[in-house]
Design a protein around this motif. Structure first.
Motif, short mmCIF file in Angstrom:
data_model
loop_
_atom_site.label_atom_id
_atom_site.label_comp_id
_atom_site.label_asym_id
_atom_site.label_seq_id
_atom_site.Cartn_x
_atom_site.Cartn_y
_atom_site.Cartn_z
N UNK A 1 8.64 14.22 10.31
CA UNK A 1 10.09 14.43 10.19
C UNK A 1 10.73 13.53 9.13
N UNK A 2 9.93 12.81 8.37
CA UNK A 2 10.44 11.84 7.40
C UNK A 2 11.37 12.50 6.38
N UNK A 3 12.38 11.75 5.98
CA UNK A 3 13.31 12.23 4.95
C UNK A 3 12.65 12.12 3.58
N UNK A 4 13.27 12.70 2.57
CA UNK A 4 12.74 12.62 1.22
C UNK A 4 12.60 11.17 0.76
N UNK A 5 13.61 10.34 1.07
CA UNK A 5 13.58 8.95 0.65
C UNK A 5 12.48 8.18 1.38
N UNK A 6 12.24 8.52 2.65
CA UNK A 6 11.18 7.86 3.42
C UNK A 6 9.81 8.24 2.87
N UNK A 7 9.65 9.49 2.47
CA UNK A 7 8.39 9.92 1.87
C UNK A 7 8.18 9.21 0.54
N UNK A 8 9.23 9.09 -0.22
CA UNK A 8 9.17 8.38 -1.50
C UNK A 8 8.77 6.92 -1.30
N UNK A 9 9.39 6.31 -0.30
CA UNK A 9 9.08 4.90 0.00
C UNK A 9 7.64 4.76 0.47
N UNK A 10 7.19 5.70 1.31
CA UNK A 10 5.81 5.65 1.78
C UNK A 10 4.83 5.76 0.62
N UNK A 11 5.12 6.66 -0.29
CA UNK A 11 4.27 6.83 -1.48
C UNK A 11 4.22 5.52 -2.28
N UNK A 12 5.35 4.91 -2.47
CA UNK A 12 5.39 3.66 -3.23
C UNK A 12 4.56 2.58 -2.54
N UNK A 13 4.76 2.42 -1.24
CA UNK A 13 4.06 1.35 -0.52
C UNK A 13 2.55 1.52 -0.58
N UNK A 14 2.07 2.74 -0.31
CA UNK A 14 0.62 2.95 -0.30
C UNK A 14 0.05 2.87 -1.71
N UNK A 15 0.81 3.33 -2.69
CA UNK A 15 0.31 3.30 -4.07
C UNK A 15 0.13 1.88 -4.58
N UNK A 16 0.89 0.93 -4.02
CA UNK A 16 0.72 -0.47 -4.41
C UNK A 16 -0.69 -0.96 -4.07
N UNK A 17 -1.23 -0.45 -2.97
CA UNK A 17 -2.56 -0.87 -2.55
C UNK A 17 -3.65 -0.43 -3.52
N UNK A 18 -3.49 0.76 -4.06
CA UNK A 18 -4.59 1.34 -4.84
C UNK A 18 -4.27 1.49 -6.32
N UNK A 19 -3.11 0.99 -6.74
CA UNK A 19 -2.79 1.06 -8.17
C UNK A 19 -3.92 0.38 -8.94
N UNK A 20 -4.46 1.02 -9.97
CA UNK A 20 -5.59 0.44 -10.72
C UNK A 20 -5.36 -0.99 -11.18
N UNK A 21 -4.12 -1.35 -11.50
CA UNK A 21 -3.83 -2.72 -11.92
C UNK A 21 -3.85 -3.69 -10.74
N UNK A 22 -3.60 -3.17 -9.54
CA UNK A 22 -3.52 -4.03 -8.35
C UNK A 22 -4.87 -4.20 -7.68
N UNK A 23 -5.77 -3.23 -7.87
CA UNK A 23 -7.08 -3.28 -7.22
C UNK A 23 -8.20 -3.11 -8.25
N UNK A 24 -8.33 -4.07 -9.17
CA UNK A 24 -9.33 -3.93 -10.23
C UNK A 24 -10.77 -3.90 -9.73
N UNK A 25 -11.01 -4.42 -8.52
CA UNK A 25 -12.37 -4.44 -7.99
C UNK A 25 -12.75 -3.19 -7.21
N UNK A 26 -11.80 -2.28 -7.03
CA UNK A 26 -12.06 -1.06 -6.27
C UNK A 26 -12.41 0.06 -7.23
N UNK A 27 -13.67 0.48 -7.20
CA UNK A 27 -14.13 1.52 -8.11
C UNK A 27 -13.43 2.85 -7.86
N UNK A 28 -12.91 3.04 -6.65
CA UNK A 28 -12.25 4.30 -6.31
C UNK A 28 -10.74 4.23 -6.46
#
Length: 252
Positions: free
Chosen positions: A25-52
């Motif tokens: 039931x998340x709003x558009x802004x909540x989905x946007x925020x969720x995307x931002x938060x999770x993307x911080x974990x796997x952003x190539x610049x943030x996780x240089x040791x993660x091959x995936x």
């Protein structure tokens, strides 16, 4: 491999909402925020040791593209399927540029500031409880999925979850309350290996101070803007800002 299969393989769930850490039931802004938060974990610049990391980042972009499109989200909600032929899931799309258009002022320094504000917050507690329920107390999966967490954070994470169990906010899963010493040791060995790899990378870059991470970020950013915007001052407006006209995918 389709998007749902990729999500299952990379994020241990084929539920697009769970991938972004939001409810259906998340709003558009909540989905946007969720995307931002999770993307911080796997952003190539943030996780240089993660091959995936790059692959995960691209898949996250596709997940957000589906849920941010009114028509595609409706189809997914009703039928549990994704239109793999949609323009928004174009295999040649540059997901890094897409991310930068959504969050144009967010830098690696902002990520560090976000971590400082996030750790120990009510938001982190709620996220950890959600991960605990999603993975039924499996600390391997919880620590892999937890935002801004390293092995050193595990005692703190355990304390947060134990308090939630004691308060009967979450059930006492046996996987958590009776985790074997072998699993804990395996997690420690993996963390030690990753730490050594990170130290080797820092040595190769000539960084040996306690501020090495900040120095690495500054080095990567030296060709970009010199000033860093405050994450806390800017993000709420960004989360609520709608994409400019023409940025959304075509409706089917």
């Amino acid at each position: 491999m389709g998007l749902l299969e990729q999500c299952e393989e990379l994020f241990k769930t084929s539920n697009l909402y769970e991938v972004l850490g939001v409810v259906k039931e998340a709003s558009d802004s909540e989905i946007r925020r969720g995307y931002y938060k999770v993307s911080l974990q796997v952003h190539p610049d943030r996780a240089p040791g993660d091959e995936l990391a790059t692959t995960k980042f691209q898949v996250l972009g596709k997940v957000y593209a589906v849920l941010a499109d009114k028509d595609q989200r409706a189809v997914y909600d009703e039928q549990g399927i994704v239109d793999e032929e949609s323009d928004t899931l174009d295999q040649d799309r540059n997901w890094e540029e897409h991310w930068r258009r959504l969050f144009p002022k967010i830098t690696l320094q902002d990520i560090l500031e976000f971590e400082k504000q996030y750790k120990g917050s009510d938001e982190e507690v709620e996220d950890l409880k959600r991960l605990y329920l999603q993975h039924e107390g499996d600390m391997d999966l919880i620590m892999e999925s937890a935002l801004c967490c390293t092995f050193e954070d595990e005692p703190r994470v355990r304390e947060i979850l134990q308090k939630a169990i004691d308060a009967e906010e979450v059930p006492a899963y046996k996987a958590f309350t009776h985790e074997s010493a072998k699993k804990k040791n395996n997690r420690k060995r993996k963390a030690d290996k990753e730490r050594k790899e990170a130290e080797e990378m820092q040595k190769e870059m000539g960084l040996n101070s306690e501020d090495s991470l900040v120095a690495m970020i500054q080095q990567r950013q030296k060709s970009k803007e010199n000033g860093f915007n405050s994450l806390i001052a800017d993000l709420e407006a960004k989360y609520c800002k709608k994409p400019a006209a023409g940025k959304k995918g075509k409706k089917k």
